[in-house]
Design a protein around this motif. Structure first.
Motif, PDB file in Angstrom:
ATOM      1  N   GLU A 140       3.025   3.294   3.475  1.00 56.56           N
ATOM      2  CA  GLU A 140       3.613   1.970   3.313  1.00 56.56           C
ATOM      3  C   GLU A 140       4.292   1.879   1.954  1.00 56.56           C
ATOM      4  N   MET A 141       5.400   1.136   1.891  1.00 60.12           N
ATOM      5  CA  MET A 141       6.173   1.064   0.654  1.00 60.12           C
ATOM      6  C   MET A 141       5.416   0.377  -0.474  1.00 60.12           C
ATOM      7  N   THR A 142       4.552  -0.565  -0.150  1.00 61.50           N
ATOM      8  CA  THR A 142       3.876  -1.346  -1.189  1.00 61.50           C
ATOM      9  C   THR A 142       2.539  -0.761  -1.628  1.00 61.50           C
ATOM     10  N   SER A 143       2.093   0.298  -0.938  1.00 62.08           N
ATOM     11  CA  SER A 143       0.805   0.884  -1.298  1.00 62.08           C
ATOM     12  C   SER A 143       0.796   2.361  -0.921  1.00 62.08           C
ATOM     13  N   GLU A 144      -0.291   3.006  -1.154  1.00 59.96           N
ATOM     14  CA  GLU A 144      -0.453   4.411  -0.778  1.00 59.96           C
ATOM     15  C   GLU A 144      -1.098   4.558   0.595  1.00 59.96           C
TER      16      GLU A 144
END
Length: 192
Positions: A140-144
């Motif tokens: 995901e772009m906002t997290s790992e």
């Protein structure tokens, strides 16, 4: 017995109940998902094949050498059990039949027509790519957090994770290689 004596006894019993300690050793949670050596998970499963659609509950226990996977249909009907012993012997039991072999995926394919890469799924169910072949991992772009793994012709998509102490483990996932698709909703994780 008077009211005061009864109150003291009740209070003492309450305190005694609050001070009980769990018995047996406390096993710490592994430091990372790939450090898990033994796990048990259960939840709901939906399996779609070219000729069939099956849904029910599952329970999967796995350690380094053995596993025990049970899928039980609605209202306890239609149980399918797949397990592997320490000696490597794999047993598939369903509809009063018991078949044995040395490869769980081959047994499922030959007997039920289910294409299900059991060895890889033991990694995918924990949100890991199998170390035995190349994989493409999407986060995901906002997290790992992993959202997708593509490996061995299969696409594994994760739509929800749950926290077990400091670990993030899949709670809702789909494993697909058309026309085969397996949906898992995991209600419970126990890890060591």
């Amino acid at each position: 017995m008077n009211y005061r004596a009864l109150s003291i006894i009740t209070f003492a019993l309450f305190l005694g109940a609050c001070s009980t300690k769990p018995t047996g050793p406390i096993i710490p949670t592994p430091s990372s998902v790939d450090a898990i050596t033994k796990w048990e998970t259960s939840g709901r499963v939906g399996i779609r094949t070219p000729d069939d659609a099956v849904s029910g509950n599952f329970n999967w226990q796995k350690d380094s050498k053995t596993f025990d996977l049970s899928i039980i249909g609605p209202f306890g009907q239609g149980a399918t059990k797949l397990n592997q012993k320490e000696n490597g012997l794999v047993t598939l039991a369903y509809e009063d039949k018991i078949m044995t072999g040395d490869d769980p995926a081959e047994l499922l394919q030959d007997e039920l027509g289910w294409s299900f890469p059991v060895k890889q799924v033991t990694y995918w169910i924990r949100g890991l790519a199998s170390p035995n072949s190349p994989a493409q991992i999407t986060k995901e772009m906002t997290s790992e957090t992993i959202s997708k793994i593509e490996q061995d012709g299969w696409v594994i998509t994760y739509s929800n994770f749950t926290k077990i102490d400091s670990l993030s483990l899949p709670q809702k996932m789909q494993v697909s290689n058309p026309p085969f698709r397996v949906n898992l909703i995991i209600n419970e994780w126990t890890v060591q």
